[in-house]
Design an enzyme around this catalytic site. Structure first.
Site, mmCIF file in Angstrom:
data_model
loop_
_atom_site.group_PDB
_atom_site.id
_atom_site.type_symbol
_atom_site.label_atom_id
_atom_site.label_comp_id
_atom_site.label_asym_id
_atom_site.label_seq_id
_atom_site.Cartn_x
_atom_site.Cartn_y
_atom_site.Cartn_z
ATOM 1 N N GLY A 25 0.650 -1.178 0.032
ATOM 2 C CA GLY A 25 0.127 -0.098 0.071
ATOM 3 C C GLY A 25 0.851 1.173 0.039
ATOM 4 O O GLY A 25 2.133 1.254 -0.648
ATOM 5 N N SER A 26 0.483 2.311 0.709
ATOM 6 C CA SER A 26 0.905 3.585 0.404
ATOM 7 C C SER A 26 2.362 3.516 1.162
ATOM 8 O O SER A 26 3.242 4.409 1.089
ATOM 9 C CB SER A 26 0.333 4.597 1.366
ATOM 10 O OG SER A 26 -1.027 4.920 0.772
ATOM 11 N N THR A 27 2.883 2.576 2.036
ATOM 12 C CA THR A 27 4.258 2.692 2.466
ATOM 13 C C THR A 27 5.114 2.392 1.419
ATOM 14 O O THR A 27 6.250 3.172 1.449
ATOM 15 C CB THR A 27 4.359 1.478 3.322
ATOM 16 O OG1 THR A 27 4.245 0.078 2.611
ATOM 17 C CG2 THR A 27 3.438 1.563 4.699
#
Lengths: 467, 481
Positions: free
Chosen positions: B216-218
């Site tokens: 995801g956004s990591t």
């Protein structure tokens, strides 16, 4: 050489002395090896040497000295390697039975030591009672009868010890368990040697045609068929595949040598194959043995357990073994009797197992040599039969444990725990000793040579001339 | 008769020859297979004759051997229980070994297995032999904090020391107790094993290293690193839009919860990171191109196997991607997958000036007398064409500052620790079903962390759920070490 120039008892005595001192040195060697092995086994358990190690050594030394002196007195010209080989195997057997005792908490080795003394006494007894092996042939039919009786004995109510480990091979005598089959193999060979020596002329003539084969008259074939039948009966009645194979194999070998016709053993094998096929169909235990042999791995926890554990022991032992006391004989069923060889293989490795095998090989080779040089045909056939018996027994049990042939429960001569086995094999050695003693003695003219026999050694010639 | 005797003799010699050849085959050729056959207990029993070394965390043994009376002389027990189950693994005569029990077996036995199998008189030496003690770098407080924070949830935490690569915590929930699996009672082992094996929550799987999840956004950290390397700066402005019109496809990318990322027409890279702006990073990914993105991910350790005592699953990014894939992957969706260990390594590298280190959990090995045999020092992760300096120090520091912003005033505020500089990045990956939520970050330069919760609940976000867990673990690590 004194033997070449001298005649009579002086030369004979000197030659005998030389043989006997060879025997004494070899015996000492065998005993020393046993004593060392026994000490190493003791040390593998702890720093203190257990008294059992010393007792075994002392007992074996005393027995060896007595045996040697008796042979020196009553069979001075006997083959000097037989007794040392028997003692080496017997001694190592004692060490490894002790090894199993340590794992199982039993004390079979002490019993086996007593049996060693009894067996060696029996050997000496036979040597004394039978001064010339030829005498035995007079009682050939008696021996034939005795063989049958011995084989049937375990089936007799009141005597039988019942079915033990799936086979009915033992009798109870005064609380002692004895396996008469171990003696039957010897009496059978004596009978065969006598019978075939007389009938060999008749049996050697083949005048009946059967397909491409020339075979003797049917009535002369009867012994072959009878013996085949007997082997199958033993197999079925006593559930003893190993003994059946052993007796039948020895029979075929003696028959072949006596008649010189390969057709006999071949016919025997065909008959046996047919019989075995029928037995396979009829008897569950035969089918089980064969299925284990074909695939032990799918049944490692039940039917194939013993074979799998035997192979594990040998495989884990590898080349050099785990060392005395380092294996796990408790994992192999019947490790003191049938499977003693794998205990040797695990703890002494391939090298130790090979050494053991070579000892048997030497014994067998000496046996054949005795057969070749025997004074008469009876002696030749007897020596051959006895030798084949030892060779086949060794092959059947070791081959069984290593999956060359189906595993059958028989003893490894001299090494396995078991009084009847030990006794039988020492009697066997006694007969071989006697035959070899006679041939050497006769070669130098101690005993009159029988007509038609070639003379064994060159140096014997002057003695004959002098006669 | 001489001829016949010769033939019979030859025949029996042949039989002996067969025996001899066969014995050689068994003892030499088949020996290994026979010795290691599962039904052959000999090697096993010999191995159990050795007092297997302990595995130690702090001052406490989490695995140790106890002498018994049985055939199997030493019993393995695990005072750490479930807390360290995935690290120690089990040591079972039926199931075999797992975890560090398997990976460090030779040290724990004190000698290589081949020597054990070789056996030339070694029994005299092995009889009272003891194995080596393994000391772990785990900080017990951090491990406990991870277990407490994950209680009742499926998830995993990995905490590293960015300066050394030492693993400070590695916990996956649910876990298992290796004790019952390592007894000497076959029936009891089976009874304990079967529910574990059949449990739909798969407690035997060490999710910290053995499973990959969409990051995801990591993953935007990686995308941003590629941008900064290519001449952008944290201030570089991007158009602020509600949806990014992905080339070559009708499916556009919108922001989390819809809407724009900032108030004006543009948004800076740093702000986009702070609020986790999908449209900006998807656009950045496409503008950089798949090669740049993949290259950067691989430099951080994707498509490679981290050198670690235990086997870490390979985190993955496709070797080439079309623009729609690139856009999705730039925000950590689609085909990008990462282990918690991998994302902890990313955070640690950024906290450590862009230097990628090899993770390790074994700090030292001591012999039975306590003498130090080996110590695991700081080792950089260089491998083939990959240099351990993933990005230069300037880029690393820029990203580090952006991460600090995320925690101070962005999606990751729940990771704040009073008086401690904390940086981080949240992640909420939607791949159908319940989202996988993440937090990766660091506290000072002393601890880096990655938290994943693959089934966090329908409206869970990384900021809400994962950040507090990371905070608890980082706090405990700071206090404990």
């Amino acid at each position: 050489m004194s033997a070449a120039t001298g005649t009579g008892r002086g030369a004979e005595r000197r030659s005998g002395n030389k043989l006997r001192s060879t025997e004494a040195r070899l015996l000492a060697f065998a005993v020393v090896i046993t004593v060392f092995a026994s000490m190493l086994l003791g040390w593998s358990q702890g720093p203190e040497l257990p008294p059992s190690a010393i007792v075994t050594g002392v007992a074996l030394t005393v027995i060896a000295i007595v045996a040697h002196l008796v042979v020196r007195a009553v069979a001075p010209d006997a083959d000097p390697t037989l007794l040392p080989l028997a003692f080496l195997l017997n001694g190592l057997g004692l060490v490894f039975v002790r090894r199993v005792d340590l794992a199982a908490g039993s004390d079979l080795a002490t019993t086996q030591t007593i049996w060693t003394a009894v067996s060696v006494a029996a050997m000496c007894g036979v040597l004394v009672v039978v001064p010339a092996v030829r005498q035995l042939s007079r009682y050939q039919y008696t021996f034939g009868l005795v063989t049958l009786v011995l084989l049937v004995l375990p089936l007799v109510p009141g005597l039988t010890a019942g079915v033990i480990n799936g086979a009915q091979l033992w009798i109870d005598v005064f609380g002692m368990r004895f396996q008469p089959g171990e003696l039957a193999k010897i009496t059978m060979v004596v009978f065969l040697a006598g019978y075939l020596e007389r009938k060999r002329a008749l049996l050697s003539v083949a005048n009946q045609r059967l397909g491409p084969l020339l075979i003797p008259a049917p009535r002369h074939l009867a012994p072959v068929l009878l013996a085949t039948f007997a082997a199958l009966v033993v197999m079925a009645g006593l559930r003893d595949l190993g003994s059946a194979l052993l007796l039948f194999g020895a029979f075929l070998a003696v028959l072949y040598v006596a008649t010189g016709r390969l057709a006999y053993p071949l016919l025997g094998l065909v008959a046996f194959a047919i019989g075995s096929t029928i037995a396979y169909q009829l008897f569950g235990h035969v089918r089980v043995r064969v299925s284990i042999w074909l695939d032990p791995w799918s049944q490692v926890t039940d039917a194939g357990y013993q074979l799998a554990q035997s192979l594990f022991a040998l495989g884990t032992g590898g080349l050099t073994g785990t060392g005395l006391g380092g294996g796990r004989p408790q994992d192999v069923p019947f490790s003191s009797t049938d499977a003693i060889f794998v205990v040797v293989g695990e703890e002494l490795g391939l090298l130790g197992a090979t050494a053991l095998l070579v000892a048997f090989l030497l014994l067998v080779v000496r046996g054949y040599k005795i057969s070749l040089t025997a004074r008469d045909e009876f002696g030749t056939l007897l020596a051959l039969g006895l030798t084949v018996t030892i060779a086949l027994q060794t092959f059947v049990i070791i081959g069984g444990l290593t999956r060359v042939v189906p595993l059958t429960g028989i003893t490894l001569p001299f090494v396995s725990y078991g009084g009847s086995s030990l006794l039988g094999n020492y009697v066997l050695i006694a007969l071989l000793l006697r035959i070899s003693d006679e041939s050497r003695g006769s070669a130098r003219g101690r005993v009159l040579d029988r007509a038609g026999r070639r003379v064994g050694s060159r140096r014997a010639a002057p003695a004959e001339v002098g006669r | 008769m001489t001829k016949q005797i010769g033939r019979v003799a030859t025949f029996t010699l042949l039989l002996f020859g067969v025996l001899f050849v066969n014995l050689n085959l068994i003892a030499l050729v088949q020996a290994d297979d026979l010795a290691n056959h599962p039904a052959n207990r000999r090697l096993l029993i010999r191995e159990y004759q050795i007092e297997r070394g302990a595995i130690v965390v702090g001052e406490e043994a989490i695995a140790r051997s106890l002498e018994t009376e049985g055939d199997l002389r030493y019993l393995r027990e695990y005072p750490g229980g479930e807390l360290y189950g995935h690290l120690t693994g089990y040591y079972s005569f039926i199931l075999g070994r797992s975890g560090l029990e398997a990976a460090m077996n030779e040290d724990l036995i004190g000698q290589p297995l081949e020597v054990l199998a070789q056996n030339l008189g070694d029994l005299l030496f092995t009889r009272d032999r003891a194995g080596n003690t393994i000391e772990l770098s785990i900080v017990p407080e951090a491990q406990q904090a991870a277990a407490d924070a994950l209680e009742g949830r499926i998830g995993a935490v990995v905490a590293l020391d960015p300066r050394s690569g030492a693993v400070l915590a590695s916990y996956a929930n649910p876990s298992f107790d290796p004790g019952p699996l390592s007894t000497h009672d076959a029936a009891a082992i089976r009874e304990a094993w079967e529910p574990l094996r059949d449990d739909p929550e798969r407690p035997l799987v060490n999710r910290a290293i053995a499973e990959t999840y969409p990051p995801g956004s990591t993953f935007k950290l990686v995308t941003a690193a590629a941008g900064l390397e290519n001449g952008l700066s944290p201030e570089t402005a991007f158009p602020d839009e509600g949806t990014y019109d992905v080339p070559q496809t009708a499916s556009d990318i919108g922001n989390f919860g819809g809407g724009d990322c900032a108030d004006g027409d543009t948004v800076s890279l740093a702000d986009a990171m702070r609020v986790s702006c999908n449209t900006v990073f998807a656009r950045l990914g496409v503008e950089l191109g798949d090669e740049e993105l993949i290259g950067m991910a691989e430099r951080f350790g994707f498509n490679r196997q981290p050198p670690y005592e235990l086997t870490v699953a390979r985190s993955a990014i496709p070797k080439s991607m079309d623009p729609p894939s690139t856009a999705q992957s730039a925000i950590g969706q689609r085909d990008v997958r990462a282990t918690p260990m991998q994302m902890a390594l990313v955070a640690a590298a950024l906290a450590n000036g862009g230097q990628l280190l090899q993770p390790h959990v074994v700090a030292a090995v001591r012999d039975p007398s306590g003498r130090l045999l080996r110590e695991t020092g700081t080792r950089t992760w260089n491998e083939g064409r990959f240099d351990s300096q993933v990005v230069d120090e300037t880029v690393a520091d820029q990203l580090r500052d952006m991460m600090i912003d995320v925690v101070e005033d962005g999606t990751g505020t729940r990771a704040q620790i009073d008086g401690v500089t904390v940086g981080g990045k949240t992640g909420t990956a939607q791949t159908g079903g319940a989202p996988t939520v993440w937090f990766v970050g660091f506290a000072e330069d002393e601890v880096a962390v990655a938290v994943v919760l693959p089934q966090a609940g329908d409206d869970a976000t990384g900021g809400q759920v994962a950040a507090p867990i990371a905070r608890a673990v980082m706090q405990a690590a700071l206090d404990g070490s």
